[in-house]
Design a protein around this motif. Structure first.
Motif, PDB file in Angstrom:
ATOM      1  N   ARG A 227       0.855  -1.174   0.000  1.00  0.00           N
ATOM      2  CA  ARG A 227       0.000   0.000   0.000  1.00  0.00           C
ATOM      3  C   ARG A 227       0.900   1.235   0.000  1.00  0.00           C
ATOM      4  N   VAL A 228       0.404   2.306  -0.591  1.00  0.00           N
ATOM      5  CA  VAL A 228       1.137   3.574  -0.581  1.00  0.00           C
ATOM      6  C   VAL A 228       0.143   4.673  -0.282  1.00  0.00           C
ATOM      7  N   ILE A 229       0.547   5.622   0.533  1.00  0.00           N
ATOM      8  CA  ILE A 229      -0.340   6.736   0.854  1.00  0.00           C
ATOM      9  C   ILE A 229       0.414   8.040   0.663  1.00  0.00           C
ATOM     10  N   ASN A 230      -0.167   8.932  -0.113  1.00  0.00           N
ATOM     11  CA  ASN A 230       0.414  10.243  -0.380  1.00  0.00           C
ATOM     12  C   ASN A 230      -0.398  11.306   0.343  1.00  0.00           C
ATOM     13  N   SER A 231       0.308  12.272   0.935  1.00  0.00           N
ATOM     14  CA  SER A 231      -0.361  13.309   1.708  1.00  0.00           C
ATOM     15  C   SER A 231       0.304  14.657   1.495  1.00  0.00           C
ATOM     16  N   PHE A 232      -0.442  15.702   1.809  1.00  0.00           N
ATOM     17  CA  PHE A 232       0.129  17.034   1.918  1.00  0.00           C
ATOM     18  C   PHE A 232      -0.273  17.613   3.259  1.00  0.00           C
ATOM     19  N   SER A 233       0.734  18.110   4.013  1.00  0.00           N
ATOM     20  CA  SER A 233       0.499  18.723   5.323  1.00  0.00           C
ATOM     21  C   SER A 233       0.890  20.191   5.270  1.00  0.00           C
ATOM     22  N   ASP A 234       0.064  21.048   5.849  1.00  0.00           N
ATOM     23  CA  ASP A 234       0.336  22.480   5.779  1.00  0.00           C
ATOM     24  C   ASP A 234       1.415  22.893   6.785  1.00  0.00           C
ATOM     25  N   ASP A 235       1.686  24.211   6.848  1.00  0.00           N
ATOM     26  CA  ASP A 235       2.760  24.703   7.705  1.00  0.00           C
ATOM     27  C   ASP A 235       2.494  24.479   9.187  1.00  0.00           C
ATOM     28  N   GLU A 281       1.297  14.089  14.738  1.00  0.00           N
ATOM     29  CA  GLU A 281       2.047  13.959  15.998  1.00  0.00           C
ATOM     30  C   GLU A 281       3.512  14.350  15.821  1.00  0.00           C
ATOM     31  N   ILE A 282       4.096  14.006  14.680  1.00  0.00           N
ATOM     32  CA  ILE A 282       5.521  14.304  14.486  1.00  0.00           C
ATOM     33  C   ILE A 282       5.748  15.695  13.898  1.00  0.00           C
ATOM     34  N   GLY A 283       4.667  16.422  13.598  1.00  0.00           N
ATOM     35  CA  GLY A 283       4.802  17.773  13.074  1.00  0.00           C
ATOM     36  C   GLY A 283       5.272  17.832  11.641  1.00  0.00           C
ATOM     37  N   TYR A 284       4.811  16.892  10.846  1.00  0.00           N
ATOM     38  CA  TYR A 284       5.254  16.808   9.455  1.00  0.00           C
ATOM     39  C   TYR A 284       4.702  17.969   8.635  1.00  0.00           C
ATOM     40  N   ILE A 285       5.522  18.495   7.705  1.00  0.00           N
ATOM     41  CA  ILE A 285       5.135  19.598   6.818  1.00  0.00           C
ATOM     42  C   ILE A 285       5.464  19.228   5.381  1.00  0.00           C
ATOM     43  N   GLY A 286       4.559  19.521   4.455  1.00  0.00           N
ATOM     44  CA  GLY A 286       4.809  19.301   3.035  1.00  0.00           C
ATOM     45  C   GLY A 286       4.277  17.965   2.545  1.00  0.00           C
ATOM     46  N   GLY A 321      -8.723  11.548  -9.230  1.00  0.00           N
ATOM     47  CA  GLY A 321      -9.485  12.783  -9.348  1.00  0.00           C
ATOM     48  C   GLY A 321      -8.980  13.945  -8.523  1.00  0.00           C
ATOM     49  N   LEU A 322      -7.828  13.779  -7.860  1.00  0.00           N
ATOM     50  CA  LEU A 322      -7.278  14.839  -7.025  1.00  0.00           C
ATOM     51  C   LEU A 322      -5.974  15.369  -7.606  1.00  0.00           C
ATOM     52  N   ASN A 323      -5.638  16.602  -7.256  1.00  0.00           N
ATOM     53  CA  ASN A 323      -4.413  17.228  -7.746  1.00  0.00           C
ATOM     54  C   ASN A 323      -3.598  17.680  -6.542  1.00  0.00           C
ATOM     55  N   MET A 324      -2.484  16.983  -6.267  1.00  0.00           N
ATOM     56  CA  MET A 324      -1.673  17.282  -5.092  1.00  0.00           C
ATOM     57  C   MET A 324      -1.034  18.666  -5.178  1.00  0.00           C
ATOM     58  N   ILE A 325      -0.667  19.079  -6.384  1.00  0.00           N
ATOM     59  CA  ILE A 325      -0.050  20.399  -6.538  1.00  0.00           C
ATOM     60  C   ILE A 325      -1.076  21.499  -6.239  1.00  0.00           C
ATOM     61  N   GLU A 326      -2.313  21.278  -6.646  1.00  0.00           N
ATOM     62  CA  GLU A 326      -3.364  22.251  -6.346  1.00  0.00           C
ATOM     63  C   GLU A 326      -3.544  22.407  -4.842  1.00  0.00           C
ATOM     64  N   ALA A 327      -3.444  21.292  -4.101  1.00  0.00           N
ATOM     65  CA  ALA A 327      -3.557  21.359  -2.642  1.00  0.00           C
ATOM     66  C   ALA A 327      -2.451  22.232  -2.063  1.00  0.00           C
TER      67      ALA A 327
END
Length: 423
Positions: A227-235, A281-286, A321-327
């Motif tokens: 399995r693979v999961i891609n995410s975007f986390s804000d500042d 929890e780990i404070g991930y960004i990006g 149907g999602l655009n990671m760059i748009e996020a």
């Protein structure tokens, strides 16, 4: 440099670091959503980005090296900085992402988006550190031995699990491993005997690779157990978008072994919630790209690694149907902070021809699902973009794309075959 758009007419400028499938996928995402040309910075063009008209190219000798990168990127940023335009930098490899984290203070005030801190990167940029982080936060991971360079030949003496085993450099995408050479070099190794393992490490010891080795139990299951999961986390470390994928086939050539060749997007609320909690929890960004495998013996998902950028197969998110760059742009350019988006659409992304999927995806249910997705036209390929298909690109991409047929014929092996030896 190509003369494309006038950058001053836009309120942001994307800057892509790299030239592989990941880079092209990001360029395409930008073009699909914004119809603008980003800058693409690299030391050399790779096949996925050759003969494309979607970006303005800046080639910089040895741009991927620590001694060149900070100064070269700073010059580009200073050249394109403008009062009403934000510069958004998108790394397409671990080493670019790592250098952005390490040298971020050099670019202070010039880059609109942020990256994980150097201190957080230091807790997850190699597999052994990542597993300590997993242990701290209650995440599951495979039984593992971490071998220092001088311990390679004796490492199996401490093994408390059975063959077959999986062996990897601590970071197969790191600059040091990518640029070392030895006979039999691969991104990941599978062994069924100690003798075969020793043969490999003795060959590795003739090279200048001085990193650690990760020796793991082989989690039962084929490519589709991944399995693979891609995410975007804000500042603020809040996850804004997540997409889960089930790889149905991996690549098998030595240098790309383990890379995903085809992924069906999925939805799993339990996985989303668990990974979201971990990242926050780990404070991930990006951007983050997490690989895991379902262990049928325990019913748990075993985490392998987290990559601090999108991966070369991340276009599967677009198929959903999602655009990671748009996020990213919505957040860092336009200040949008909407509720987390969880992908729930099923679609197929593939980097290989359908003939390869027909032959090497052998599970009946998956084969039937793939056929149905083709019939429903829910299939997307990163490199085949109707708005970027001049004759030279068609010929080059076709040769590259259909070359996978011969690659699988030459290198494919059954990971579930208990009789496998050195592969």
């Amino acid at each position: 440099m190509n003369k494309g758009i006038t950058m001053k007419s836009y309120d942001f400028l994307p800057i892509i670091l790299g030239s592989d499938e990941n880079a092209y996928g990001n360029v395409r995402l930008i073009h699909e959503r914004y119809q603008i040309k980003p800058l693409l910075l690299c030391s050399r063009l790779l096949i996925p980005t050759m003969n494309s008209s979607l970006f303005d190219l800046v080639q910089i000798d040895r741009f991927d090296s620590e001694s060149v990168f900070p100064g070269a990127l700073l010059k580009i940023l200073e050249k394109h900085a403008a009062p009403n335009r934000k510069l958004v930098v998108i790394p397409c490899s671990d080493y670019y992402a790592g250098m952005l984290s390490r040298h971020y203070s050099t670019f202070k005030g010039l880059i609109a988006n942020h990256f994980i801190s150097d201190s957080l990167l230091d807790t997850l940029d190699t597999k052994d550190k990542f597993y300590k982080l997993c242990e701290k936060h209650g995440m599951d991971y495979p039984k593992t031995i971490v071998s220092e360079p001088q311990e390679r030949e004796s490492a199996l003496n401490h093994m408390d699990f059975q063959f077959p085993i999986v062996v990897k450099p601590e970071n197969s995408n790191a600059y040091e491993y990518l640029h070392c050479e030895f006979e039999g070099k691969k991104k990941v190794f599978f062994f069924n005997t100690k003798d075969d393992y020793l043969k490999m490490v003795r060959s590795m010891n003739t090279s200048d690779y001085k990193g650690k080795l990760i020796i793991q139990e082989f989690i039962p299951g084929g490519d589709s157990s991944m399995r693979v999961i891609n995410s975007f986390s804000d500042d603020n470390g809040q996850v804004r978008i997540m997409c889960l994928g089930q790889p149905v086939l991996e690549e098998y050539t030595p240098k790309t072994l383990g890379n995903y060749a085809a992924i069906i997007s999925r939805s799993d609320k339990a996985i989303y919630e668990k990974i979201k909690k971990f990242l926050e929890e780990i404070g991930y960004i990006g951007f983050s790209n997490i690989d895991m495998k379902y262990d049928s013996r325990t019913g748990k998902y075993m985490l392998f690694e987290i990559n601090p950028r999108l991966g070369r197969s991340s276009f599967f998110v677009r198929a959903a149907g999602l655009n990671m760059i748009e996020a990213l742009i919505d957040n860092v350019v336009y200040g949008k902070n909407e509720a987390t988006i969880y992908s729930d659409r099923t679609a197929l992304w593939t980097n290989v021809p359908r003939a390869v999927l027909r032959k090497y995806v052998t599970e009946p249910a998956l084969s039937a699902e793939i056929n149905a997705l083709y019939r429903q036209k829910k299939v997307l390929k990163s490199l085949w973009y109707s708005k970027d298909l001049n004759m030279k690109r068609i010929l080059r991409v076709s040769r590259y794309y259909f070359g996978h047929i011969n690659n699988y014929r030459k290198y494919y092996f059954d990971k579930l075959d208990a009789s496998m030896t050195e592969l």
